[in-house]
Design a protein around this motif. Sequence first.
Motif, PDB file in Angstrom:
ATOM      1  N   ARG A 292       4.160  17.297  -8.769  1.00 47.36           N
ATOM      2  CA  ARG A 292       3.877  15.869  -8.954  1.00 47.36           C
ATOM      3  C   ARG A 292       5.017  14.986  -8.480  1.00 47.36           C
ATOM      4  NH1 ARG A 292       5.364  17.916 -13.937  1.00 47.36           N
ATOM      5  NH2 ARG A 292       6.782  16.682 -15.255  1.00 47.36           N
ATOM      6  N   TRP A 293       6.238  15.498  -8.480  1.00 46.94           N
ATOM      7  CA  TRP A 293       7.370  14.698  -8.013  1.00 46.94           C
ATOM      8  C   TRP A 293       7.260  14.477  -6.503  1.00 46.94           C
ATOM      9  CZ3 TRP A 293       9.579  12.834 -12.165  1.00 46.94           C
ATOM     10  CH2 TRP A 293       9.543  13.574 -13.346  1.00 46.94           C
ATOM     11  N   ALA A 294       6.907  15.521  -5.787  1.00 51.11           N
ATOM     12  CA  ALA A 294       6.718  15.384  -4.339  1.00 51.11           C
ATOM     13  C   ALA A 294       5.513  14.504  -4.036  1.00 51.11           C
ATOM     14  CB  ALA A 294       6.546  16.765  -3.697  1.00 51.11           C
ATOM     15  N   LEU A 295       4.451  14.626  -4.838  1.00 48.19           N
ATOM     16  CA  LEU A 295       3.273  13.789  -4.633  1.00 48.19           C
ATOM     17  C   LEU A 295       3.607  12.318  -4.891  1.00 48.19           C
ATOM     18  CD1 LEU A 295       0.261  13.589  -4.004  1.00 48.19           C
ATOM     19  CD2 LEU A 295      -0.193  13.920  -6.449  1.00 48.19           C
ATOM     20  N   GLY A 296       4.478  12.068  -5.856  1.00 52.59           N
ATOM     21  CA  GLY A 296       4.902  10.697  -6.109  1.00 52.59           C
ATOM     22  C   GLY A 296       5.627  10.092  -4.926  1.00 52.59           C
ATOM     23  N   VAL A 297       6.478  10.884  -4.282  1.00 55.59           N
ATOM     24  CA  VAL A 297       7.176  10.415  -3.086  1.00 55.59           C
ATOM     25  C   VAL A 297       6.178  10.182  -1.959  1.00 55.59           C
ATOM     26  CG1 VAL A 297       8.877  11.037  -1.327  1.00 55.59           C
ATOM     27  CG2 VAL A 297       9.349  11.514  -3.747  1.00 55.59           C
ATOM     28  N   LEU A 298       5.259  11.122  -1.778  1.00 62.03           N
ATOM     29  CA  LEU A 298       4.236  10.981  -0.743  1.00 62.03           C
ATOM     30  C   LEU A 298       3.399   9.725  -0.971  1.00 62.03           C
ATOM     31  CD1 LEU A 298       2.531  12.132   1.647  1.00 62.03           C
ATOM     32  CD2 LEU A 298       1.192  13.361  -0.085  1.00 62.03           C
ATOM     33  N   ASN A 299       2.963   9.512  -2.194  1.00 61.74           N
ATOM     34  CA  ASN A 299       2.149   8.350  -2.517  1.00 61.74           C
ATOM     35  C   ASN A 299       2.896   7.047  -2.245  1.00 61.74           C
ATOM     36  OD1 ASN A 299      -0.012   6.799  -3.910  1.00 61.74           O
ATOM     37  ND2 ASN A 299       1.563   6.517  -5.458  1.00 61.74           N
ATOM     38  N   LEU A 367       5.735  13.594   6.669  1.00 62.70           N
ATOM     39  CA  LEU A 367       6.374  12.298   6.824  1.00 62.70           C
ATOM     40  C   LEU A 367       7.743  12.468   7.465  1.00 62.70           C
ATOM     41  CD1 LEU A 367       5.638  10.775   3.291  1.00 62.70           C
ATOM     42  CD2 LEU A 367       4.251  10.571   5.358  1.00 62.70           C
ATOM     43  N   SER A 368       8.248  11.403   8.048  1.00 58.69           N
ATOM     44  CA  SER A 368       9.585  11.457   8.641  1.00 58.69           C
ATOM     45  C   SER A 368      10.639  11.444   7.542  1.00 58.69           C
ATOM     46  CB  SER A 368       9.792  10.259   9.562  1.00 58.69           C
ATOM     47  OG  SER A 368       9.858   9.055   8.803  1.00 58.69           O
ATOM     48  N   ASP A 369      11.832  11.919   7.878  1.00 63.33           N
ATOM     49  CA  ASP A 369      12.940  11.906   6.919  1.00 63.33           C
ATOM     50  C   ASP A 369      13.249  10.483   6.473  1.00 63.33           C
ATOM     51  OD1 ASP A 369      13.022  14.595   7.303  1.00 63.33           O
ATOM     52  OD2 ASP A 369      14.927  14.630   8.402  1.00 63.33           O
ATOM     53  N   GLU A 370      13.120   9.531   7.380  1.00 62.75           N
ATOM     54  CA  GLU A 370      13.394   8.138   7.031  1.00 62.75           C
ATOM     55  C   GLU A 370      12.393   7.635   5.995  1.00 62.75           C
ATOM     56  OE1 GLU A 370      13.522   3.676   9.099  1.00 62.75           O
ATOM     57  OE2 GLU A 370      13.219   5.466  10.332  1.00 62.75           O
ATOM     58  N   GLU A 371      11.130   7.941   6.201  1.00 59.92           N
ATOM     59  CA  GLU A 371      10.105   7.519   5.243  1.00 59.92           C
ATOM     60  C   GLU A 371      10.346   8.146   3.875  1.00 59.92           C
ATOM     61  OE1 GLU A 371       5.901   6.807   7.396  1.00 59.92           O
ATOM     62  OE2 GLU A 371       6.774   8.788   7.778  1.00 59.92           O
ATOM     63  N   ILE A 372      10.692   9.411   3.865  1.00 61.40           N
ATOM     64  CA  ILE A 372      10.923  10.103   2.604  1.00 61.40           C
ATOM     65  C   ILE A 372      12.131   9.526   1.879  1.00 61.40           C
ATOM     66  CG2 ILE A 372      11.568  12.324   1.585  1.00 61.40           C
ATOM     67  CD1 ILE A 372       9.845  13.648   3.757  1.00 61.40           C
ATOM     68  N   GLY A 373      13.188   9.280   2.618  1.00 59.68           N
ATOM     69  CA  GLY A 373      14.379   8.698   2.008  1.00 59.68           C
ATOM     70  C   GLY A 373      14.104   7.328   1.410  1.00 59.68           C
ATOM     71  N   ARG A 374      13.348   6.522   2.143  1.00 58.53           N
ATOM     72  CA  ARG A 374      13.007   5.184   1.642  1.00 58.53           C
ATOM     73  C   ARG A 374      12.120   5.279   0.400  1.00 58.53           C
ATOM     74  NH1 ARG A 374      11.377   3.066   6.232  1.00 58.53           N
ATOM     75  NH2 ARG A 374       9.157   3.453   5.914  1.00 58.53           N
ATOM     76  N   ALA A 375      11.173   6.215   0.425  1.00 55.03           N
ATOM     77  CA  ALA A 375      10.272   6.376  -0.711  1.00 55.03           C
ATOM     78  C   ALA A 375      11.015   6.872  -1.949  1.00 55.03           C
ATOM     79  CB  ALA A 375       9.147   7.349  -0.353  1.00 55.03           C
ATOM     80  N   ILE A 376      11.966   7.775  -1.762  1.00 61.66           N
ATOM     81  CA  ILE A 376      12.755   8.263  -2.896  1.00 61.66           C
ATOM     82  C   ILE A 376      13.544   7.114  -3.521  1.00 61.66           C
ATOM     83  CG2 ILE A 376      14.781   9.656  -3.494  1.00 61.66           C
ATOM     84  CD1 ILE A 376      13.685  11.831  -1.637  1.00 61.66           C
ATOM     85  N   GLY A 377      14.138   6.288  -2.685  1.00 57.72           N
ATOM     86  CA  GLY A 377      14.879   5.141  -3.201  1.00 57.72           C
ATOM     87  C   GLY A 377      13.979   4.159  -3.932  1.00 57.72           C
ATOM     88  N   GLN A 378      12.815   3.896  -3.352  1.00 54.84           N
ATOM     89  CA  GLN A 378      11.879   2.960  -3.980  1.00 54.84           C
ATOM     90  C   GLN A 378      11.360   3.495  -5.308  1.00 54.84           C
ATOM     91  OE1 GLN A 378       8.579   1.843  -1.476  1.00 54.84           O
ATOM     92  NE2 GLN A 378       7.426   0.941  -3.166  1.00 54.84           N
ATOM     93  N   LEU A 379      10.998   4.774  -5.330  1.00 50.01           N
ATOM     94  CA  LEU A 379      10.466   5.371  -6.541  1.00 50.01           C
ATOM     95  C   LEU A 379      11.527   5.456  -7.636  1.00 50.01           C
ATOM     96  CD1 LEU A 379       7.907   6.606  -7.716  1.00 50.01           C
ATOM     97  CD2 LEU A 379       8.613   8.817  -6.775  1.00 50.01           C
ATOM     98  N   MET A 413      14.754  12.560 -14.713  1.00 53.99           N
ATOM     99  CA  MET A 413      13.650  12.091 -13.875  1.00 53.99           C
ATOM    100  C   MET A 413      14.143  11.704 -12.493  1.00 53.99           C
ATOM    101  SD  MET A 413      11.699   9.774 -16.737  1.00 53.99           S
ATOM    102  CE  MET A 413      10.566   9.041 -15.570  1.00 53.99           C
ATOM    103  N   LEU A 414      15.252  10.967 -12.465  1.00 50.97           N
ATOM    104  CA  LEU A 414      15.820  10.564 -11.174  1.00 50.97           C
ATOM    105  C   LEU A 414      16.279  11.781 -10.380  1.00 50.97           C
ATOM    106  CD1 LEU A 414      17.873   7.402 -12.227  1.00 50.97           C
ATOM    107  CD2 LEU A 414      15.592   7.511 -11.199  1.00 50.97           C
ATOM    108  N   GLY A 415      16.799  12.783 -11.089  1.00 50.19           N
ATOM    109  CA  GLY A 415      17.212  14.013 -10.415  1.00 50.19           C
ATOM    110  C   GLY A 415      16.038  14.745  -9.790  1.00 50.19           C
ATOM    111  N   ARG A 416      14.905  14.773 -10.505  1.00 47.75           N
ATOM    112  CA  ARG A 416      13.711  15.428  -9.966  1.00 47.75           C
ATOM    113  C   ARG A 416      13.211  14.692  -8.719  1.00 47.75           C
ATOM    114  NH1 ARG A 416      10.708  18.863 -13.257  1.00 47.75           N
ATOM    115  NH2 ARG A 416      12.062  19.836 -14.796  1.00 47.75           N
ATOM    116  N   ILE A 417      13.259  13.366  -8.747  1.00 50.07           N
ATOM    117  CA  ILE A 417      12.798  12.586  -7.599  1.00 50.07           C
ATOM    118  C   ILE A 417      13.715  12.797  -6.401  1.00 50.07           C
ATOM    119  CG2 ILE A 417      12.409  10.243  -6.731  1.00 50.07           C
ATOM    120  CD1 ILE A 417      11.678   9.461  -9.636  1.00 50.07           C
TER     121      ILE A 417
END
Length: 458
Positions: A292-299, A367-379, A413-417
Amino acid sequence: MTASSRATARTSSEARAVARTQTLLKGENGIGTVRRTTLPGGLRVVTETLPSVRSATFGIWAQVGSRDETPALNGATHYLEHLLFKGTSRRSALDISSAIDAVGGEMNAFTAKEYTCYYARVLDTDLPLAIDVVCDMLTGSLIEAADVDAERGVILEEIAMTEDDPGDCVHDLFAKTMFGDSPLGRPVLGTVDTINDLDRDRIARFYKKHYDPTRLIVAAAGNIDHATVVRQVRKAFEKAGALSRTDVTPLAPRDGSRAVRTAGRVDLLDRKTEQAHVVLGMPGLARTDERRWALGVLNTALGGGMSSRLFQEVREKRGLAYSVYSYTSGFADCGLFGVYAGCRPSQVHDVLKICRDELDRAAEEGLSDEEIGRAIGQLSGSTVLGLEDTGALMNRIGKSELCWGSQMSVDDMLGRISAVTPDDVRAVARDVLGHRPSLSVIGPLKDKQADRLDDVVS
């Protein structure tokens, strides 16, 4: 001391002997410390201490939702939520609302598919009042026949209000599309027919069955003292005779029943609306799934903000919709992933094609590494910012206790994300987005447009 007094004292002593308190999360200098006490009768009390604020939120969670209803009882959980505000042997409906209003507090409740919550947010000095009022509602509701009849009209108006909002109604339609005529597929509010058929006796039996202390969790957060909250809660429940049993254990988190989901199904509700409202989606993940943590980043990357793929492709580049986003819903044994958009009926196929193409591209390429990094920061940021008030903290600890039976710190939680990798996102994208989607549409589509909807999910 009389025999009755000795028996009462012995019962009280036994009750205190079985109360168990644990520190679940230890904060620095007591700040953010989460504790749990299990009282006799199986009632659990969890608190989070935050001395720096002047407010407190008190809530009681019941492990009952629309998923627990038979077809004939559809809407009973939400109906009952309304009725618990209508009066007890100690307070009228006006007494309940005026008590909280008089101290500037707020009180409300909500019903979901798998749980119900009643809560009050007040100044820290008024917490004893909030505890007494909410506990009285949960343990002493009269559920009078006259109140059932009066509230029926209110609930029917609430159903009508939802049906007048297609942007809201389409999500109920999507649940039906995915889960069919099953508890998860039925609306939380019930239907006009089921609400008209419900009577006082059936609702009262439902109340007695599902509002047992073993199914309840008390949660409080803010400038509070755990021992004091426990003492006040115990007093309120003992006054109602709700903690008389000592040979019971709390109900474990729900494990579900492996809900049946559909694929490739299309439901169209013809309405004369200005926009067409669509939800395109597929099975998601259960709330206990570690992915679910990866799905949260994907979403988040796909449809969670203004920089997301869907927002950029549908709104920014083409101007086809004002509102477009993706979302996830996790239940005990299953979940949903969906994409919502509202657009002009003439453009519904263009919007759906873009959404389907983006989902397919993410499933195939990730997804690109840039998209994933941005999503992790946003989440990560939204997770912390969403816990800035005592109401949000109460929700977090109450829901965690109910759904997982444990607590997770914000840092964990932040560590999991932040630990989510591009490979994790690619894998969950294949697993979730690789399913054949289903589609729900509300709007005035012409015959040729409606006939082409099957192409979207093929």
